[in-house]
Design a protein around this motif. Structure first.
Motif, PDB file in Angstrom:
ATOM      1  N   ARG A 101       0.832  -1.203   0.000  1.00 14.59           N
ATOM      2  CA  ARG A 101       0.000   0.000   0.000  1.00 14.59           C
ATOM      3  C   ARG A 101       0.868   1.256   0.000  1.00 14.59           C
ATOM      4  O   ARG A 101       0.563   2.229  -0.670  1.00 14.59           O
ATOM      5  N   GLU A 102       1.985   1.211   0.735  1.00 13.57           N
ATOM      6  CA  GLU A 102       2.863   2.390   0.757  1.00 13.57           C
ATOM      7  C   GLU A 102       3.517   2.619  -0.591  1.00 13.57           C
ATOM      8  O   GLU A 102       3.684   3.745  -1.043  1.00 13.57           O
ATOM      9  N   CYS A 103       3.876   1.519  -1.248  1.00 12.89           N
ATOM     10  CA  CYS A 103       4.539   1.645  -2.555  1.00 12.89           C
ATOM     11  C   CYS A 103       3.526   1.995  -3.643  1.00 12.89           C
ATOM     12  O   CYS A 103       3.876   2.660  -4.620  1.00 12.89           O
ATOM     13  N   LEU A 104       2.316   1.502  -3.511  1.00 11.00           N
ATOM     14  CA  LEU A 104       1.298   1.698  -4.547  1.00 11.00           C
ATOM     15  C   LEU A 104       0.048   2.328  -3.935  1.00 11.00           C
ATOM     16  O   LEU A 104      -0.973   1.665  -3.735  1.00 11.00           O
ATOM     17  N   PRO A 105       0.126   3.634  -3.614  1.00  9.96           N
ATOM     18  CA  PRO A 105      -0.993   4.236  -2.881  1.00  9.96           C
ATOM     19  C   PRO A 105      -2.334   4.163  -3.614  1.00  9.96           C
ATOM     20  O   PRO A 105      -3.389   4.125  -2.977  1.00  9.96           O
ATOM     21  N   ASP A 106      -2.298   4.126  -4.930  1.00 10.91           N
ATOM     22  CA  ASP A 106      -3.574   4.151  -5.665  1.00 10.91           C
ATOM     23  C   ASP A 106      -4.012   2.785  -6.171  1.00 10.91           C
ATOM     24  O   ASP A 106      -5.034   2.674  -6.840  1.00 10.91           O
ATOM     25  N   THR A 138      -7.952  -3.079  -0.288  1.00 15.38           N
ATOM     26  CA  THR A 138      -9.179  -2.674  -0.957  1.00 15.38           C
ATOM     27  C   THR A 138     -10.304  -3.639  -0.595  1.00 15.38           C
ATOM     28  O   THR A 138     -11.432  -3.228  -0.354  1.00 15.38           O
ATOM     29  N   ARG A 139      -9.946  -4.926  -0.546  1.00 16.24           N
ATOM     30  CA  ARG A 139     -10.979  -5.922  -0.284  1.00 16.24           C
ATOM     31  C   ARG A 139     -10.337  -7.204   0.258  1.00 16.24           C
ATOM     32  O   ARG A 139      -9.219  -7.537  -0.127  1.00 16.24           O
ATOM     33  N   PHE A 140     -11.046  -7.860   1.142  1.00 14.01           N
ATOM     34  CA  PHE A 140     -10.609  -9.183   1.595  1.00 14.01           C
ATOM     35  C   PHE A 140     -11.535 -10.232   1.016  1.00 14.01           C
ATOM     36  O   PHE A 140     -12.728  -9.993   0.846  1.00 14.01           O
ATOM     37  N   SER A 141     -10.975 -11.393   0.758  1.00  9.20           N
ATOM     38  CA  SER A 141     -11.816 -12.512   0.380  1.00  9.20           C
ATOM     39  C   SER A 141     -11.285 -13.733   1.115  1.00  9.20           C
ATOM     40  O   SER A 141     -10.085 -13.985   1.124  1.00  9.20           O
ATOM     41  N   THR A 142     -12.181 -14.454   1.769  1.00 12.38           N
ATOM     42  CA  THR A 142     -11.703 -15.617   2.520  1.00 12.38           C
ATOM     43  C   THR A 142     -12.636 -16.802   2.299  1.00 12.38           C
ATOM     44  O   THR A 142     -13.810 -16.628   1.991  1.00 12.38           O
ATOM     45  N   VAL A 143     -12.093 -18.001   2.441  1.00 16.18           N
ATOM     46  CA  VAL A 143     -12.925 -19.208   2.330  1.00 16.18           C
ATOM     47  C   VAL A 143     -12.816 -20.049   3.603  1.00 16.18           C
ATOM     48  O   VAL A 143     -13.120 -21.228   3.598  1.00 16.18           O
ATOM     49  N   GLY A 144     -12.363 -19.398   4.676  1.00 18.48           N
ATOM     50  CA  GLY A 144     -12.115 -20.120   5.930  1.00 18.48           C
ATOM     51  C   GLY A 144     -13.348 -20.778   6.518  1.00 18.48           C
ATOM     52  O   GLY A 144     -13.238 -21.638   7.385  1.00 18.48           O
ATOM     53  N   TRP A 145     -14.533 -20.395   6.063  1.00 19.68           N
ATOM     54  CA  TRP A 145     -15.756 -20.972   6.613  1.00 19.68           C
ATOM     55  C   TRP A 145     -16.181 -22.222   5.852  1.00 19.68           C
ATOM     56  O   TRP A 145     -17.252 -22.764   6.097  1.00 19.68           O
ATOM     57  N   TRP A 146     -15.352 -22.680   4.917  1.00 18.22           N
ATOM     58  CA  TRP A 146     -15.592 -23.980   4.293  1.00 18.22           C
ATOM     59  C   TRP A 146     -14.974 -25.062   5.168  1.00 18.22           C
ATOM     60  O   TRP A 146     -14.000 -24.813   5.877  1.00 18.22           O
ATOM     61  N   PHE A 204      -6.509 -12.399  -0.596  1.00 18.98           N
ATOM     62  CA  PHE A 204      -7.246 -13.668  -0.548  1.00 18.98           C
ATOM     63  C   PHE A 204      -6.627 -14.541   0.533  1.00 18.98           C
ATOM     64  O   PHE A 204      -5.438 -14.820   0.477  1.00 18.98           O
ATOM     65  N   THR A 205      -7.428 -14.948   1.505  1.00 16.40           N
ATOM     66  CA  THR A 205      -6.866 -15.804   2.546  1.00 16.40           C
ATOM     67  C   THR A 205      -7.664 -17.103   2.624  1.00 16.40           C
ATOM     68  O   THR A 205      -8.861 -17.125   2.396  1.00 16.40           O
ATOM     69  N   LYS A 206      -6.929 -18.154   2.929  1.00 12.55           N
ATOM     70  CA  LYS A 206      -7.554 -19.471   2.862  1.00 12.55           C
ATOM     71  C   LYS A 206      -8.220 -19.885   4.166  1.00 12.55           C
ATOM     72  O   LYS A 206      -9.279 -20.496   4.159  1.00 12.55           O
ATOM     73  N   ASN A 207      -7.596 -19.555   5.296  1.00 12.68           N
ATOM     74  CA  ASN A 207      -8.080 -20.153   6.550  1.00 12.68           C
ATOM     75  C   ASN A 207      -8.794 -19.208   7.505  1.00 12.68           C
ATOM     76  O   ASN A 207      -9.327 -19.651   8.521  1.00 12.68           O
ATOM     77  N   ASP A 208      -8.784 -17.913   7.236  1.00 13.04           N
ATOM     78  CA  ASP A 208      -9.444 -16.994   8.167  1.00 13.04           C
ATOM     79  C   ASP A 208     -10.950 -17.185   8.109  1.00 13.04           C
ATOM     80  O   ASP A 208     -11.526 -17.212   7.033  1.00 13.04           O
ATOM     81  N   ARG A 209     -11.564 -17.284   9.298  1.00 15.98           N
ATOM     82  CA  ARG A 209     -13.022 -17.415   9.313  1.00 15.98           C
ATOM     83  C   ARG A 209     -13.685 -16.045   9.353  1.00 15.98           C
ATOM     84  O   ARG A 209     -14.842 -15.884   9.021  1.00 15.98           O
ATOM     85  N   SER A 210     -12.954 -15.057   9.829  1.00 11.88           N
ATOM     86  CA  SER A 210     -13.440 -13.687   9.653  1.00 11.88           C
ATOM     87  C   SER A 210     -12.226 -12.804   9.435  1.00 11.88           C
ATOM     88  O   SER A 210     -11.132 -13.125   9.887  1.00 11.88           O
ATOM     89  N   VAL A 211     -12.429 -11.746   8.713  1.00 16.12           N
ATOM     90  CA  VAL A 211     -11.300 -10.859   8.371  1.00 16.12           C
ATOM     91  C   VAL A 211     -11.617  -9.455   8.858  1.00 16.12           C
ATOM     92  O   VAL A 211     -12.778  -9.088   8.980  1.00 16.12           O
ATOM     93  N   PRO A 212     -10.563  -8.680   9.129  1.00 19.39           N
ATOM     94  CA  PRO A 212     -10.821  -7.319   9.600  1.00 19.39           C
ATOM     95  C   PRO A 212     -11.534  -6.524   8.516  1.00 19.39           C
ATOM     96  O   PRO A 212     -11.447  -6.857   7.331  1.00 19.39           O
ATOM     97  N   ASP A 213     -12.241  -5.479   8.939  1.00 21.48           N
ATOM     98  CA  ASP A 213     -12.769  -4.572   7.930  1.00 21.48           C
ATOM     99  C   ASP A 213     -11.558  -4.043   7.183  1.00 21.48           C
ATOM    100  O   ASP A 213     -10.525  -3.776   7.800  1.00 21.48           O
ATOM    101  N   PRO A 214     -11.673  -3.906   5.862  1.00 17.44           N
ATOM    102  CA  PRO A 214     -10.505  -3.427   5.130  1.00 17.44           C
ATOM    103  C   PRO A 214      -9.985  -2.163   5.803  1.00 17.44           C
ATOM    104  O   PRO A 214     -10.706  -1.194   5.940  1.00 17.44           O
ATOM    105  N   GLU A 215      -8.735  -2.244   6.280  1.00 15.77           N
ATOM    106  CA  GLU A 215      -8.201  -1.097   6.998  1.00 15.77           C
ATOM    107  C   GLU A 215      -8.104   0.075   6.036  1.00 15.77           C
ATOM    108  O   GLU A 215      -7.855  -0.113   4.866  1.00 15.77           O
ATOM    109  N   GLU A 216      -8.309   1.238   6.589  1.00 14.71           N
ATOM    110  CA  GLU A 216      -8.316   2.422   5.731  1.00 14.71           C
ATOM    111  C   GLU A 216      -7.057   2.482   4.884  1.00 14.71           C
ATOM    112  O   GLU A 216      -5.957   2.427   5.393  1.00 14.71           O
ATOM    113  N   ASN A 217      -7.233   2.614   3.610  1.00 14.45           N
ATOM    114  CA  ASN A 217      -6.141   2.780   2.649  1.00 14.45           C
ATOM    115  C   ASN A 217      -5.153   1.621   2.610  1.00 14.45           C
ATOM    116  O   ASN A 217      -4.077   1.752   2.071  1.00 14.45           O
ATOM    117  N   THR A 218      -5.459   0.513   3.242  1.00 14.74           N
ATOM    118  CA  THR A 218      -4.491  -0.583   3.200  1.00 14.74           C
ATOM    119  C   THR A 218      -4.947  -1.652   2.215  1.00 14.74           C
ATOM    120  O   THR A 218      -4.276  -1.902   1.222  1.00 14.74           O
TER     121      THR A 218
END
Lengths: 375, 649
Positions: A29-34, A56-64, A40-54
């Protein structure tokens, strides 16, 4: 620019790969601000709200269910990559590389793969080996991992770039022994304390806590009131308890259990030496954190730990199989008789580790690595 | 529906003696205002906090006139100047304001005295100050109790704010132009006129989804709650927020007998700690297990006569009065009962709204029971709040894991699952089925299933409702899933959510505001760091066994009629009231709605929000569509509230 970052977990486990993955996302994010950075994470069952400016989006399948998770993750990675056509894919675990390899062949999406520890020292899968060879950039967290990875892939180590781990210098700072921990464990301020933080599991016995326990009787003879704090929990606990009682060191060992993230720096500050004579470490971020708190560290000389302590310039390297050597090192460090001067200079240990592995250096490295992929 | 459940919200009492530091605190760091104006504003904040501490007040302004601390104190016996706040350290370097109760202050004091410290007062505030002088921010990790505090360091020009591990005492702050304002209540910050009265749409969305505002957000934009278990250090215009405590359950098996002993000892110790006082302490007693356990254990500790209090109703479905009376008699407690009917309750409603800080779908019962205790002459009461969250007393402990498992089974058929969910949501007007439909369309996370059990409005309904307050409602996408740290089992995750969402954002917040509205100190022995740390070591299979088996085994003194009673959450008969005698108050909310509300709690939810917006004069810019369809005059529901207030105050 669109970047997809693939990782095993972002928050649900706290190992070397996870720590590095999180720093990597921050640095990107620091190198590519825009840029659009999708994690994409495989094992997280919940992910943080996308941190401001860090992120853009999380995608997880940990609930499979675990048995379906690999397939679900594969589908998710392919679906999103085909639909969104990222300009770059970065995977922090090599097992995902066959998917990246296919995307590269089919859609010319470049990818970077990172090798951390034991997962790249020997690579059984032909598909993973083939995929890794086709990567646009290969990264390794330590010189040791780089060599083993090059060997496993039958390529030159020059083809693999280094991206060592980093740490949070604001979170890990010099400080007095915290009163609340001295009180919790009934310790005196001047009582020598050895610390190891590791998950207690049979597959992670390579962390070397067994060896420290075996070295403890000898240390006790010289420093009778020494205490060994072993932080972490896991299924190996009952075996560890048995070993402690066999060695007759019950009174000298404190099994601290799970150490939450917010108490970790206090534990480093509580100890006089951080010892993890590991035989299977990819890098060992805990060494960096202990050093940032100005504590001397004892590490194994046969794995990635060698990098973490700058080949012995920042810490003591021992043969993880040699209990006598470990007890000798512990005694020398605790009684401040080890010849290495820097061990007695907390400020120098801290500045040394910041210079070598501080987050600023890490961001510079990430910038160099991704530069060729930036428009 | 487990809202307003359980004896957590219910109440009755014992008596012994106590010493209190209950109060309201507020202040500013590095204000750019001139001295005179700042002093006027600080005095105004003090005035706003008067009800929290009517017996004493204090104000401190730093040498440079930029930083100020204020306090209002509820003193019970000791009104000596030694306990006056803001309290200054011997070298005049530090100043402290503290709201709360430190139960281990005597132990800490003895330790400090052993290290050569001397004390000028007998208050816990001085101990906290000395601890900070010696050990810095880490000192809060040694405090046992409920607290919100601020310490100004004149030498280093730093300010330290902290809140207790479980979030019993509130603290809100607002940063502007390098200055940080803070206070025990949101209303106090609004009263300064320095905080723009803008509604936080994100917080409103969360409120409508869950029925309470989730910290660290508040309904006012840019005002934050200091999260439970965190401290904040202000230095040279920058703030650093640090977590120092959280809940983490363990899954290491232990023998059942050991677990029972752990519960017994830990609860007995906690009750003992919470009874330490110099004035009489009562206990809120319902017909449930938690408050009965408190009475049973308190009867072993109390040196004085026990006093218990209860509210009962004519409707036998909701009435626990006779069981509570029998329990009180069994333990030799002097029992008081207030038979509350719909008409009397209605008369209290306006005053209740006036006392509210942030709205929730709860709080009225805390308001009533606190009044009862206060009128009985008590200043301190114990409540069984927290027992359900720790020992799995809610239906959510069974339902959420079932829902997550079932939905995961259908992962492979997710288009079908989502399709069924869509149909349920569209075809059925029942709020509960609507939420289930919504859940089936989402990833089966614990958080989403938890919302399904505890939620109020669906994201789609929230989007419609947001139009009442803002024309930017389209920019926000309300989500039912949120991040939570993983725990060993799904049941542990439910317990984590109940403790950190429902209990923290709703029960504890309402309990603090409503008890303080009656200058009453509420103590919660189940919500105690040491107690919960011990409970964390008991694996879910034992700790959350159905029917609170472990608690019953640990406190065999609980009489058979309470043990054998089928689980029934304690609640007021709101449904009958809202649709019956109180109908005129809630009518407008319903008639202006774009969709049917169906349940009383959805009406209450919106009514309380409108009342907050109206009484605090919060700026809203309803969207054109909503303006036509929903808002009559300024704000429909609020107008109702004000009419109602005018009639019945």
């Amino acid at each position: 620019m669109k970047v997809h970052v693939w990782m095993p977990d972002y928050v649900s486990a706290m190992g070397g790969i996870q720590a590095l993955s999180r720093f990597l996302v921050r640095a990107l994010r620091e190198c590519l601000p825009d840029a659009e950075i999708v994690v994409f994470t495989k094992n997280d069952r919940s992910v943080p709200d996308p941190e401001e400016n860090t992120v853009t989006r999380f995608s997880t399948v940990g609930w499979w269910a675990p048995s379906q998770r690999t397939a679900a993750f594969t589908v998710e990675l392919l679906r999103c990559a085909v639909r969104e056509r990222p300009d770059l894919i970065i995977t922090t675990h090599v097992n995902f590389t066959p998917i990246a390899h296919w995307l590269k062949k089919s859609f010319k999406i470049p990818f970077i793969a990172l090798g951390h520890g034991v997962e790249v020292w020997q690579i059984q899968s032909i598909r993973v080996r083939r995929a890794l060879r086709s990567a646009d950039r290969l990264l390794a967290v330590s010189e040791f991992t780089r060599k083993r990875m090059a060997n496993a892939l039958s390529i030159s180590s020059n083809a693999i770039e280094m991206l060592p781990n980093t740490f949070d210098m604001q979170k890990f700072e010099l400080g007095p022994k915290p009163h609340f921990l001295l009180k919790r464990y009934g310790l005196r301020h001047d009582q020598p304390v050895i610390l190891t933080v590791a998950r207690l599991s049979s597959v992670e016995q390579y962390k070397g806590y067994d060896q420290v326990l075996r070295a403890l009787p000898a240390v006790k003879r010289v420093l009778p009131d020494v205490r060994y704090i072993l932080g972490g929990r896991g299924p190996d606990r009952s075996r560890v308890l048995q070993l402690i009682s066999e060695l007759g060191v019950t009174d000298s060992v404190i099994l601290a259990g799970y150490i939450p993230d917010y108490e970790l720096s206090s534990f480093y500050n509580l100890c006089d030496v951080f010892a993890m004579p590991s035989g299977g470490e990819g890098f060992g971020i805990v060494f960096l954190e202990a050093l940032a708190c100005g504590k001397p560290v004892i590490a194994g000389n046969t794995d990635g730990s060698v990098d973490a302590v700058l080949n012995g310039r920042l810490g003591v390297l021992v043969d993880p199989g040699n209990v006598d050597e470990i007890s000798m090192a512990l005694m020398q460090v605790l009684s401040k008789r080890r010849p290495l001067q820097i061990l007695k200079q907390p400020d120098a240990l801290r500045s040394g580790v910041i210079n070598a592995y501080g987050y600023k250096r890490f961001v510079e490295r990430v910038r160099e690595i991704i530069q060729p992929f930036v428009d | 529906m487990p809202r307003l459940t359980s004896e957590a919200n219910f109440y009755f009492l014992i008596s012994t003696f106590y010493f209190a530091t209950m109060c309201g605190i507020a202040g500013v760091i590095n204000s750019g205002l001139d001295r005179g104006k700042l002093e006027r504003i600080l005095t105004g904040m003090q005035h706003q906090l008067h009800h929290r501490g009517p017996d004493d007040r204090g104000l401190y302004l730093s040498c440079d006139g930029k930083t100020g601390l204020v306090n209002t104190r509820l003193a019970i016996l000791d009104l000596s100047s030694a306990g006056h706040q803001p309290m200054v350290s011997a070298d005049e370097r530090y100043r402290i304001v503290l709201n709360g109760e430190i139960y281990n202050f005597q132990t800490l004091r003895a330790e400090l005295e052993g290290k050569g410290e001397t004390f000028r007062s007998h208050s816990d505030t001085e101990v906290v100050l000395k601890m900070y002088e010696r050990y810095g921010p880490d000192s809060v990790r040694e405090l046992e109790g409920m607290f919100a505090l601020a310490i100004w360091d004149e030498q280093e020009q730093t300010c330290f704010l902290a809140r207790d591990p479980l979030g019993i005492k509130p603290l809100y702050y607002y940063e502007t132009n390098g200055a940080t304002w803070f206070a025990s209540e949101l209303k106090t910050l609004l009263g300064t006129s320095l905080v723009p009265r803008r509604l936080s749409l994100e917080a409103v969305a969360g409120y409508l989804l869950f029925g309470a505002v989730s910290e660290p957000l508040t309904l006012v934009e840019n005002v934050r709650a200091l999260p439970a278990g965190h401290h904040l250090l202000w230095k040279h215009g920058r703030v650093r927020l640090t977590k120092y405590w959280d809940i983490q359950f363990d899954d290491e098996p232990i023998p059942e007998a050991d677990a029972i002993e752990l519960v017994r000892n830990a609860l007995q110790e906690s009750v003992g700690r919470h009874l330490v006082s110099d004035v009489p302490v009562g206990i809120f007693l319902s017909g449930g297990i938690d408050s009965t356990a408190l009475v049973a254990l308190a009867s072993l500790h109390a040196s004085n006569e026990l006093r218990t209090f209860c509210i009962s109703f004519d409707d036998p479905k909701f009435d626990e009065g006779s069981i509570a009376a029998r329990t009180a008699q069994h333990f030799g407690a002097q029992h008081s009962d207030w038979r509350l009917d719909s008409a009397t309750a209605k008369k209290l409603l306006a005053n209740f709204l006036k006392c509210s800080d942030q709205p929730s779908i709860d709080g009225f019962n805390s308001f009533c029971i606190s009044r009862l205790a206060q009128e009985a002459g008590l200043k301190v009461v114990l409540s069984g709040l927290g027992g359900d969250e720790v020992f799995g007393g809610y239906r959510s402990f069974r339902r959420v894991p079932q829902m997550v498992h079932a939905s995961r089974q259908l992962n492979l058929l997710w288009p079908l699952r989502a399709g069924v969910g869509g149909i349920l949501q569209a075809r059925y007007s029942s709020p509960r089925i609507g939420r289930l439909g919504c859940f089936l369309q989402e990833a089966p996370t614990t958080a989403a299933a938890y919302w399904c059990m505890r939620g109020i409005f669906t994201p789609e309904e929230v989007r419609l409702l947001l139009g009442r307050y803002s024309n930017k409602d389209g920019e926000l996408a309300p989500k039912i899933s949120f991040y939570m740290p993983s725990q060993p089992t799904l049941e542990d995750e439910v317990s984590y959510l109940e403790l950190t969402r429902y209990m923290r954002n709703q029960l504890l917040r309402d309990s603090d505001v409503m008890s303080m509205a009656w200058s009453l100190e509420l103590r919660v022995p189940f919500v105690d760091r040491k107690f919960i740390e011990t409970m964390e070591r008991i694996p879910a299979a034992l700790r959350l066994a159905q029917g609170k088996k472990i608690l019953l085994n640990a406190v065999p003194e609980i009489p058979a009629w309470v043990q054998e009673r089928p689980k029934q959450g304690f609640t007021f008969p709101f449904k009958g009231w809202v649709t019956g005698e109180w109908h005129d108050v809630f009518e407008r909310i319903e008639t202006e709605s774009l969709f049917p509300f169906k349940s009383w709690y959805r009406r209450w939810c919106l009514f309380a929000l409108d009342s907050f917006v109206q009484s605090n004069r919060i700026d809203t810019a309803p969207s054109a569509k909503s303006n036509r369809r929903l808002v009559v005059g300024k704000l429909g529901g609020s107008n109702n509230a004000s009419k109602f207030s005018a009639r019945s105050v």
